[in-house]
Structures are given as structure tokens and as C-alpha cells.
Design a protein around this motif. Sequence first.
Motif, short mmCIF file in Angstrom:
data_model
loop_
_atom_site.label_atom_id
_atom_site.label_comp_id
_atom_site.label_asym_id
_atom_site.label_seq_id
_atom_site.Cartn_x
_atom_site.Cartn_y
_atom_site.Cartn_z
N ARG A 296 52.74 -31.48 65.67
CA ARG A 296 51.80 -30.52 66.25
C ARG A 296 51.24 -29.57 65.19
NH1 ARG A 296 55.54 -30.75 70.69
NH2 ARG A 296 56.66 -28.91 69.96
N LEU A 297 51.73 -29.68 63.96
CA LEU A 297 51.20 -28.88 62.87
C LEU A 297 49.99 -29.59 62.29
CD1 LEU A 297 54.59 -28.04 61.08
CD2 LEU A 297 53.28 -26.55 62.60
N ARG A 298 48.82 -28.99 62.45
CA ARG A 298 47.58 -29.67 62.04
C ARG A 298 47.56 -29.98 60.55
NH1 ARG A 298 42.58 -26.36 63.70
NH2 ARG A 298 43.93 -24.64 63.05
N GLY A 299 48.04 -29.03 59.75
CA GLY A 299 48.06 -29.26 58.31
C GLY A 299 48.97 -30.41 57.93
N TYR A 300 50.11 -30.51 58.62
CA TYR A 300 51.04 -31.60 58.33
C TYR A 300 50.44 -32.94 58.75
CZ TYR A 300 55.46 -34.15 58.11
OH TYR A 300 56.45 -35.06 57.82
N ARG A 301 49.79 -32.98 59.91
CA ARG A 301 49.16 -34.22 60.35
C ARG A 301 48.07 -34.66 59.38
NH1 ARG A 301 48.53 -31.75 65.45
NH2 ARG A 301 46.28 -31.77 65.11
N SER A 302 47.21 -33.73 59.01
CA SER A 302 46.11 -34.07 58.10
C SER A 302 46.63 -34.46 56.73
CB SER A 302 45.15 -32.89 57.98
OG SER A 302 44.59 -32.55 59.23
N GLY A 303 47.69 -33.79 56.27
CA GLY A 303 48.28 -34.14 54.98
C GLY A 303 48.82 -35.55 54.97
N ASN A 304 49.44 -35.96 56.07
CA ASN A 304 49.92 -37.34 56.17
C ASN A 304 48.77 -38.34 56.13
OD1 ASN A 304 52.99 -37.93 56.79
ND2 ASN A 304 52.54 -35.94 57.69
N ALA A 305 47.65 -38.00 56.77
CA ALA A 305 46.49 -38.89 56.76
C ALA A 305 45.93 -39.05 55.35
CB ALA A 305 45.41 -38.36 57.71
N VAL A 306 45.84 -37.94 54.61
CA VAL A 306 45.37 -38.03 53.23
C VAL A 306 46.34 -38.86 52.40
CG1 VAL A 306 44.81 -36.72 51.15
CG2 VAL A 306 44.16 -35.82 53.38
N PHE A 307 47.64 -38.61 52.59
CA PHE A 307 48.66 -39.37 51.86
C PHE A 307 48.49 -40.87 52.09
CE2 PHE A 307 51.32 -36.67 49.59
CZ PHE A 307 52.52 -37.26 49.27
N LEU A 308 48.29 -41.26 53.35
CA LEU A 308 48.15 -42.68 53.69
C LEU A 308 46.97 -43.31 52.97
CD1 LEU A 308 49.00 -45.10 55.53
CD2 LEU A 308 47.37 -44.21 57.21
N ALA A 309 45.80 -42.71 53.10
CA ALA A 309 44.60 -43.30 52.51
C ALA A 309 44.64 -43.25 50.99
CB ALA A 309 43.36 -42.57 53.03
N PHE A 310 45.15 -42.14 50.43
CA PHE A 310 45.20 -42.00 48.98
C PHE A 310 46.12 -43.04 48.35
CE2 PHE A 310 47.61 -40.27 45.35
CZ PHE A 310 46.59 -40.25 44.41
N PHE A 311 47.34 -43.19 48.88
CA PHE A 311 48.27 -44.14 48.30
C PHE A 311 47.82 -45.57 48.52
CE2 PHE A 311 51.26 -40.62 47.88
CZ PHE A 311 51.84 -40.92 46.68
N ALA A 312 47.11 -45.83 49.61
CA ALA A 312 46.57 -47.17 49.83
C ALA A 312 45.55 -47.52 48.74
CB ALA A 312 45.94 -47.27 51.21
N LEU A 479 36.08 -47.55 49.54
CA LEU A 479 36.11 -47.13 50.94
C LEU A 479 37.41 -46.39 51.27
CD1 LEU A 479 34.61 -50.31 52.68
CD2 LEU A 479 33.49 -48.10 52.28
N LEU A 480 38.53 -46.86 50.74
CA LEU A 480 39.81 -46.18 50.97
C LEU A 480 39.81 -44.78 50.35
CD1 LEU A 480 42.28 -49.16 50.39
CD2 LEU A 480 41.81 -48.02 52.57
N SER A 481 39.22 -44.65 49.17
CA SER A 481 39.17 -43.33 48.53
C SER A 481 38.27 -42.37 49.32
CB SER A 481 38.68 -43.46 47.09
OG SER A 481 37.32 -43.83 47.03
N LEU A 482 37.20 -42.89 49.90
CA LEU A 482 36.32 -42.06 50.74
C LEU A 482 37.02 -41.64 52.03
CD1 LEU A 482 32.93 -43.98 50.29
CD2 LEU A 482 33.51 -41.70 49.39
N LEU A 483 37.89 -42.52 52.54
CA LEU A 483 38.66 -42.18 53.74
C LEU A 483 39.61 -41.02 53.44
CD1 LEU A 483 39.30 -42.93 56.67
CD2 LEU A 483 41.03 -44.53 55.79
N ALA A 484 40.26 -41.06 52.27
CA ALA A 484 41.13 -39.94 51.87
C ALA A 484 40.33 -38.65 51.80
CB ALA A 484 41.79 -40.25 50.53
N LEU A 485 39.14 -38.71 51.22
CA LEU A 485 38.28 -37.53 51.11
C LEU A 485 37.90 -36.99 52.49
CD1 LEU A 485 36.54 -35.58 49.41
CD2 LEU A 485 34.75 -37.34 49.41
N ALA A 486 37.69 -37.88 53.45
CA ALA A 486 37.26 -37.47 54.78
C ALA A 486 38.32 -36.63 55.50
CB ALA A 486 36.91 -38.70 55.63
#
Length: 501
Positions: A296-312, A479-486
Motif C-alpha cells: 500500500r506504500l506507493r513509493g515502494y510499489r513504484s520502486g519495485n516497478a522500476v526495479f523490474l524494468a531496469f534489471f530486465a 523499450l524496456l529502458s523506456l518502461l523503467a523511465l515511465a
Amino acid sequence: MQDERSVSVSVATDPGAASPALAAAALAPPPAARRRGVLLVAMAATFMAMMDSYIVNVAVPSLRSDLDASVSAVEMTVGGYILVYGLFLVTGGRLGDIVGHKRMFLAGLGLFTAASLACGSAPGMGSLIAFRCVQGLSAALFFPQILSVIQTTFEGARRERALALFGVTIGLAAITGQLIGGVLVRADLFGWGWRPIFLVNVPLGLVVIAGAAATMPGVAAGRRARPRLDVPGVGLLTLALLLLSFPLAEGRTADWPWWCFALMGLSVPFFAVFGLWERKLAADGGQPLVAPGLLRLRGYRSGNAVFLAFFASNAGLFFVLAVQLQSGLGYSALQAGLLFAPLAVAFTTVSLVVPRVAARLGLHALTAGYGLNALGYLLLLLTSLAAGDDLTGPLLIPALVVIGVGQGLGVSPLLGAALADVPPQEAGSAAGVLETVGQFGMSLGIALVGLLYFSTLDAASSPHAYAHAFTVTLVLNLLLSLLALAFVPPLRKAAAGPTGS
């Protein structure tokens, strides 16, 4: 040995666990010299765990020739580590919350050191793969404790600097892992070929274990409830992750049979059941493996999304670039590893000045970092398109430097922003989830990029075929790097708010 369970966890799980005087002593910051020792030990362990995700890549030809191994068997030396590591990161983090971060750190690192020795002494591919899986398990036990120790040992600006250094170490290990592997394979120390890439962990591991025993804080606990692990949660999450990750690790080698997609689809209901179980357990006053409130922590959720796309995108690039340089361009392991050096230098240099940059830009440093990261991927694609069949490693260096600069700006602030609002008593499981997402991102990136690269390459082995496959694959990396940026703007907005939730 002094019991090292952190008082923050004891108080959270058993309010009567420690006296007020003991709690006050535990919360007092350790001396400066001890803090520096803790940080040095934590960064050395971070480097070891992350480096082992990448160091085997450039040793693939040596492994195949020395052990007469198939391509799929050699790939399992990489995939087995990443797979098992990702499966147990959350469990390892939660065990640290329950039995003590120091205790779990020492146990995991001891097992990792022993497994490294076993890998370096393995007589065949079967035993090497098994020992690599043990390495992955042991890394999952000690790695989440690093962020937990940082969260509970440092405060304020000191914590921000420690997290920045943690991010630097992760990126540097990922970038230099292949360089170190190339140097060790090329050196052929004592005629051991590829074996030193594992044996190097043994002396380093022993030194880090001794340093951790001497510097990591331990707090004697008073009366407390018996520690409990959410065993059903462990089983459900492990099974769900296995169903999702194993097909990604093995799908390309097996030519993507139907069962790969069936297993990935089957993971969805297991993730759903896991979420329902965790919410029920928390509602009943139990100790869930992953606190439902974290998501429920928005920052934590968004951080996980960036982590996923960046490491991919990152893992996908490193994988396909290592293959392209050696198989497509005929570079040696050392030459291929050296091509990553400019990226490593750029990353390290920028990371060291990130605190000063962040002081001026604030969280906009994240946008600048991931924007430059995407720009670097675009430059790689344009370079490959312009060079065509005449592409060489040195032509890629300017784009790799831009990627290194972007990652240097983005990785360190990302960790602080994602974990800013995580309660100390949930530090272990939160770190485990974050790293699990990163590891899944690596597996996903390697699977997607590898599938596109090798399916485009097909059976052809001409320079033109390799150049074409590399160019096509860079489109997906971009495309994956742009997803991390988004995902950066919602993370920045949440981290800038008063609570981030």
C-alpha cells in the motif's frame, strides 16, 4: 555468541520482549568506527552476491571445452544461481527479521563461501550446477540482511549515503562481474582455467565473515515470544515463483514447449492464494511473510516497478552483448570483459558525485538518470544500425558510457526512494521482495532478449546474421529502458510526499 536480534523487530513481534533500558541502548547509534566497519562488510558481501550473477557469462566457452558440457548445461550454471536466489530472497529476509540479521548474515555467508569452494572444485557439470544452486540459496539468506542492517544502523544523511553506496556496489558488481571473470579466465591461474572465478570468493568470504562477527551490532534480548516463520506463506510464494521463473530460465533451451506457458499461467492462482493467505494471517494477528501493508506504500510499489524494468533491460543487454562480442565478433573472454570497463568507470564516477547532484536536483536525479539510461540504449541501436556488418566493440563505447552515466544517477537514489517509508520491523522482508523483483527482472530480461536474439539469428552464423540479430534485440532493450523511465514519475511523486502512501 551474543544474540543479535534487532530490538526494532523484537518490539514489533513481542512488546514485552526487552526492557526500556535495553531498547534505548539498542537504538543508540554505534560508534563511527564501528559504523564504517559495518558498511565495509556489507558492501563486500553485496559485491560478492551480485558479481556471481554475472561472472560466469564470459567463462561459458571455457566451461564447455573443459567439462565437455552442452549449451543448456552451461546456461544452468548461470540460471540455477539466479533461479534459486530469486526463490528464497523473501524467505531469507523474513528469517533475518525473526532470528536476527547478524545471525542470518553469518550463516548465509558461511554457506556461500563453502559453496564457492565446492563450485571451484566441481568434477563435472552436474555437481557444478548443484553447487551453484546452493550458492544461490546461501546468497538469498545473507543478501537481504544487508539492507536491513543499513536501515537499522544508520539514520538520516548517513542512511542516505549508505544506501547510495549500496546502489553503487550493486551496479559496479553487475558491470565488472564479466570483466573480472574475463581477467581470471584469461590469466588461467595455476592452470585452473575457469575455476578461479568461484575460488576467489573463498578468501574474500572468510575476511567478510570475520569482519561481520566483529562489527555488526548484536543486542541481547530479554523475555520474548518464540520466533515464528510463516511456513505456509513460504511454501505458496516459493511455488508461485518457481512456476513463473523456471520456464523463463529453461524455455529458450527447451524451444518453448507448451508446458512452459502452462506453468507460467499456473503461477497466477498461486500468487493470488499467497496474497489472500498473507492478508488473513495479518488480520488474525499473525506474522505474515510479507506484510500486506507494504504494497500500500506507493513509493515502494513504484520502486519495485522500476526495479523490474531496469534489471530486465540491464541483464538482457549484458547477456546479449557478451554473446555478440564473443560469438559474433570473435572476441576473447578478456576482450569482451574489457568492453564493459568504460560503462563501469562512468557508473562509478557518477555514483560518487550523486549525493551532490541529488542535493541540487532532488528526486529529479531519478528522471535524469533513467532518461540518460534510455538515451544510451537509443544510441546503441543507432550505432548498430549505422555500422551494420562493420560493427565493432569500440564503436559501442560512447553509448555504453551514456548508459553508465544514467545508471550512476539513477540506481542509488532509487533504493532510498523505494524504501523511504518501510517500517524498520519490515526491513528484511521488504528488502527481500525488492531484490526478488530485481532477480525476476533479470530472468525475464535474459529470457525475452535471448529468445528474440537467438530466434532472429536462427541457424545462421554469418557476421551479417549476428549483426542483424543484435540490432533487432536492441529495440527490445530500448523499450524496456523506456518502461523503467515511465515508472519514475509516480515513484518521485510518492517519495516527495509527506508519507509516500
